[in-house]
Motif scaffolding. Structure first.
Motif, short mmCIF file in Angstrom:
data_model
loop_
_atom_site.label_atom_id
_atom_site.label_comp_id
_atom_site.label_asym_id
_atom_site.label_seq_id
_atom_site.Cartn_x
_atom_site.Cartn_y
_atom_site.Cartn_z
N LEU A 475 31.19 48.49 27.41
CA LEU A 475 30.49 49.69 27.87
C LEU A 475 29.04 49.69 27.36
CD1 LEU A 475 31.41 52.12 29.56
CD2 LEU A 475 31.87 53.35 27.43
N ARG A 476 28.88 49.36 26.08
CA ARG A 476 27.52 49.30 25.50
C ARG A 476 26.66 48.28 26.22
NH1 ARG A 476 26.44 50.86 20.02
NH2 ARG A 476 25.02 49.09 19.90
N ILE A 477 27.26 47.14 26.55
CA ILE A 477 26.45 46.05 27.08
C ILE A 477 26.21 46.19 28.58
CG2 ILE A 477 26.38 43.54 27.47
CD1 ILE A 477 27.98 43.24 24.87
N THR A 478 27.26 46.62 29.30
CA THR A 478 27.16 46.60 30.76
C THR A 478 27.06 47.98 31.38
OG1 THR A 478 29.53 46.78 31.24
CG2 THR A 478 28.70 44.59 30.70
N GLY A 479 27.29 49.02 30.56
CA GLY A 479 27.23 50.38 31.10
C GLY A 479 28.49 50.80 31.83
N GLU A 480 29.49 49.90 31.92
CA GLU A 480 30.75 50.32 32.52
C GLU A 480 31.92 49.65 31.81
OE1 GLU A 480 30.92 49.22 36.65
OE2 GLU A 480 30.80 47.08 36.22
N PRO A 481 33.12 50.17 31.99
CA PRO A 481 34.27 49.53 31.34
C PRO A 481 34.65 48.23 32.04
CG PRO A 481 35.01 51.37 32.66
CD PRO A 481 33.50 51.37 32.74
N LEU A 482 35.65 47.58 31.53
CA LEU A 482 36.22 46.40 32.17
C LEU A 482 36.48 46.71 33.64
CD1 LEU A 482 37.60 43.56 31.77
CD2 LEU A 482 39.72 44.81 31.36
N ASN A 483 35.95 45.88 34.53
CA ASN A 483 36.02 46.21 35.95
C ASN A 483 36.29 44.95 36.78
OD1 ASN A 483 35.65 47.00 38.56
ND2 ASN A 483 33.74 48.13 38.17
N GLY A 484 37.56 44.84 37.21
CA GLY A 484 37.97 43.67 37.97
C GLY A 484 37.19 43.48 39.26
N MET A 485 36.64 44.59 39.79
CA MET A 485 35.89 44.50 41.05
C MET A 485 34.68 43.58 40.90
SD MET A 485 37.52 45.89 43.35
CE MET A 485 36.26 45.62 44.62
N ARG A 486 34.13 43.53 39.69
CA ARG A 486 32.94 42.69 39.49
C ARG A 486 33.27 41.22 39.72
NH1 ARG A 486 30.91 46.51 40.68
NH2 ARG A 486 30.23 48.20 39.32
N LEU A 487 34.46 40.82 39.27
CA LEU A 487 34.88 39.42 39.48
C LEU A 487 35.12 39.19 40.98
CD1 LEU A 487 35.69 36.62 38.36
CD2 LEU A 487 38.01 37.50 38.06
N ILE A 488 35.75 40.19 41.61
CA ILE A 488 36.03 40.05 43.05
C ILE A 488 34.72 39.92 43.85
CG2 ILE A 488 36.96 41.26 45.06
CD1 ILE A 488 39.09 42.45 43.10
N GLU A 489 33.77 40.79 43.54
CA GLU A 489 32.49 40.74 44.27
C GLU A 489 31.79 39.40 44.08
OE1 GLU A 489 31.92 45.49 43.33
OE2 GLU A 489 30.60 44.01 42.35
N TYR A 490 31.82 38.95 42.82
CA TYR A 490 31.18 37.67 42.50
C TYR A 490 31.84 36.53 43.26
CZ TYR A 490 30.95 33.37 39.65
OH TYR A 490 30.86 32.07 39.22
N LEU A 491 33.18 36.50 43.25
CA LEU A 491 33.89 35.40 43.91
C LEU A 491 33.72 35.49 45.43
CD1 LEU A 491 37.16 35.28 41.76
CD2 LEU A 491 35.30 33.60 41.78
N GLU A 492 33.75 36.70 45.97
CA GLU A 492 33.59 36.85 47.43
C GLU A 492 32.21 36.38 47.87
OE1 GLU A 492 36.77 40.35 48.67
OE2 GLU A 492 34.69 40.93 48.22
#
Lengths: 508, 508
Positions: A475-492
């Motif tokens: 949260l401190r580093i990215t401004g959001e909690p663990l978020n699986g969508m980020r991996l999905i967006e990156y892979l897509e």
């Protein structure tokens, strides 16, 4: 004793334990990398004696008394001192809650389980390994009820590797991943375009590979004054202290990519260890946070950086000069496309970035169902094979290439697998944050300027030790909690472009 | 507790200590061979913690009580059990007799002394090192009065390395050697004939040297399944157990003889360790006897075998094929003559078989006189230089090449030097006994049949552990006690022939 003296006494006890753990870790490294084969029996006795002494120190009543007296006062301490007290308390409670009988039973089964598994995998006989899994389930449930009586048994096991993360959370994230990745992999499998990977196979002299691995590891920041790189059967990152970090890789003359990316992966782990909070190296506050955060560091370098187009562009010249015969008529882009080829396969450790999460999800679901008595051990091969077909479209021809492939269960490491994919998600989120903080990260990589990236990781993650929970840290580093969508967006995005799924393909 | 249970309890305590010593030894090896430079500080803390725990176990009152109860009964035990009890008792008494303050002062001075010595040798400033010697003398005298109050202080220090041998005995033997060897060396120095050694200098690729060293080490019996060969600054034999024996050598491209014979020397030590009493590897009864006996095993292979005419004959083909450019027009006999060239020099570790004893005698006499207050520390450089002139006919141009050359005194190892030459004498006597027992040992060496020789050493020496005193052992094997005349006769015969001193010279 004054509070300061008490705290100083705690520090001395913890440092002594840390020194002994450093010795143990060196013995473990030596066993994998240096020890002559004939010494196995003698070494296991040496390790057992040392382990006994470490256990004795970690569970010594004087440590408990010291912690007890500091407990009341720990709200007044500064953050570092508070963390050391709380972490030591947690560790002490965890170890003293487990009856000696159970500790011994787990150790005995771990040793027997390993031998049984090696034979079962070799002979393709799941039935001979099944009783080990069954016994581990019984012991690990008992362990969970002692260690974390307030948790579900599987959550307790998960907590050992991914503290503070529950299987309910993981399930939600993994379901998102499944929903998105299975169709993505399907469409790639059905696509006309497949990248040329043939030039990545051939003959690659091992001394050249080793030289290349050292150059790149050093470039991205591994400090060889405070570490080593050697060869072992399975690549790992070990060592005894942030000034003594030891990574290994393995070489085959037929393939240089595997060893190179293993070296980059282990370098990622090593940078975490070498970058730990200066001045507190022998205290819990400086220790790495969780397996998932550790894995985020290896995957950050292996995948986010190492498998990027800009990284391939930067190193294309060096790589093609190292192996000129293999790289005739190839371009940086052929390299990029080839190292990122998506090829659903049977073996987790050989899986690419896109299919890897499904190997992990399969194991997570099976472990969870085993602990919740939803499936029986004897059903494992059938369940495994069904899931392989439905997630990756392939069916293992035998159990050695299926349910028997990993060593984890033979050592009772249930709850470990999810960390690999949580690490991949964290890596993705951290990369995006670094991009934001550092400006144009891609032109830095293109120019081979890795120092700012390493320093960013040092500052934001490595040197933070255990001051924050993983949740707080991300949260401190990215401004959001663990978020699986980020991996999905990156892979897509990445694989959409690589495989021209959105009509945005690039020329081969 | 019954006597059997008591003995079993002792065995467990001793094995635990042995396991920890094995760990310590692995850490020591790692430090010399593997550890990255930046880890020095962390490693010294790890070693200190482990050393503290080992000391704690070795001096634990429960061990003392166990030994006390066994003491009365130890006459009834079998030889192995009796030896374990007596050796453990001796070790326990030795350690518990030294006050903690003195142990710490010696450790502190050892660490400081090493650093001071390195600087003093580099800067050629004896005066800065003299206070370390002075402090060590004071502490080592105090140590002697605690450890062995019935002995003279220097004898007590000697006893630590050469148990049961007094400085009076050593003086007699060393006087014999001086009387015989000084004139022998004189006549060689004055002789017209000097062997050609020029072809032993040149360019020798390090990988070829390493391959050669491994072949020869394996030929003479080193078991690479139970050991390793690596590189370190100073060659040594270490490892953690008879199944894990680690030798090192060092290579320079300008000279292959030094590294090859260092490898053979360390292999001799290693064969002792690998050949220890089977089934008792973690107990005192199987431990090597004294430094002198250990050195006899390294010198047996390095000198008695390795520098023999028949050994040179057997390996001439392999060596000249390995370095064809350097061995053009050379014969096995040129090799034999060259490796045995006698060249009085300043440095002990570079000395040949014939001049080596005089380097040792010089140091022994100085140590003895220091402990008996017959010379003062400040007079050491002058005394050293005078003795060098009178024994070897050369005068050190500075103290770095004289009194400051060895590290031993910087670590307080007074009484260690005599072991080198006692080892040479034992080696000579053992070789003669082997020759008698095995029949024609020279034709075995010529044929490269080393196994019977190794087995003879295994049976007669290595597997005997500490069952006998050195005096008993040498008497049992050779039929006579330690006898310096055997070394003199051997050297006179060998060098008489080599340098044609009796008109029996061979053609070059």
């Amino acid at each position: 004793m004054s509070k300061n003296n008490l705290y100083q006494s705690l520090v001395e006890k913890l440092e002594e334990i840390s020194h002994l753990n450093g010795v143990m870790s060196t013995m473990g490294w030596d066993q994998e990398v240096m020890m002559p084969a004939g010494a196995a029996q003698a070494r296991s006795k040496q390790i057992a004696t040392l382990a006994g002494i470490i256990h004795e120190r970690m569970t010594h009543p004087s440590l408990g008394e010291c912690l007890e007296m500091l407990q009341e006062k720990c709200n007044q301490e500064n953050a570092i001192e508070r963390c050391n007290i709380l972490e030591a308390r947690r560790q002490y409670d965890l170890m003293t809650r487990i009856p000696k009988r159970l500790v011994q039973a787990l150790a005995e089964l771990g040793s027997r389980g390993q031998t049984t598994w090696v034979q079962a995998r070799r002979d393709n006989t799941f039935d001979s390994f099944a009783p080990v899994i069954q016994e581990f389930l019984t012991l690990k449930k008992e362990w969970a009820s002692c260690a974390f009586p307030e948790m579900q048994p599987y959550d307790a096991n998960l907590d050992l590797f991914e503290r503070g993360t529950t299987s309910a959370e993981v399930s939600v994230i993994f379901d998102q991943l499944k929903t998105a990745l299975i169709p993505l992999i399907d469409s790639i499998r059905g696509h006309d375009y497949q990248p040329d990977t043939s030039f990545l196979k051939g003959y690659f002299a091992i001394d050249k590979q080793a030289e290349l691995a050292r150059i790149i590891s050093k470039d991205i920041g591994f400090d060889f004054q405070k570490g080593r790189m050697d060869v072992s059967v399975h690549p790992f990152c070990g060592g005894s202290h942030p000034t003594d970090v030891r990574i290994t890789t393995r070489y085959t003359e037929l393939d240089f990519i595997e060893s190179l990316y293993a070296a980059i992966h282990e370098t990622g782990h090593a940078l975490y260890e070498q970058g730990r909070m200066p001045g507190y190296e022998d205290l819990p506050v400086s220790e790495s946070l969780t397996m998932g955060i550790h894995e985020s560091q290896s995957l950050f370098w292996e995948r986010m950086i190492g498998q990027s187009r800009v990284f391939c562009a930067h190193y294309f010249e060096l790589i093609s000069k190292t192996f000129p015969d293999n790289f005739q008529n190839k371009t940086a882009d052929s390299l990029y496309q080839a190292v990122n080829a998506c090829q659903p396969g049977l073996i987790r450790v050989e899986a690419d970035e896109l299919t890897y999460p499904l190997h992990v999800i399969l194991r997570f679901e099976i472990e969870k169902d085993l602990f919740e008595d939803k499936i029986a051990v004897e059903d494992l091969p059938a369940v495994w094979n069904e899931k392989m077909v439905s997630y990756l479209g392939i069916s293992p021809p035998n159990d050695s290439l299926g349910v028997l492939q990993d060593s984890h269960w033979s050592a009772g490491a249930f709850g470990y697998f999810p960390s690999y994919t949580l690490g991949a998600i964290y890596a993705c989120q951290f990369y995006a944050a670094a991009q934001k903080d550092l400006g144009d990260i891609e032109s830095k990589i293109t120019a081979g300027e890795f120092a700012p990236i390493k320093h960013w990781l040092n500052e934001k993650i490595h040197s933070q030790g255990r001051l924050y929970t993983p949740r707080e840290l991300v949260l401190r580093i990215t401004g959001e909690p663990l978020n699986g969508m980020r991996l999905i967006e990156y892979l897509e995005a990445k694989y959409g472009e690589l495989y021209r799924l959105n009509g945005k393909g690039i020329s081969a």
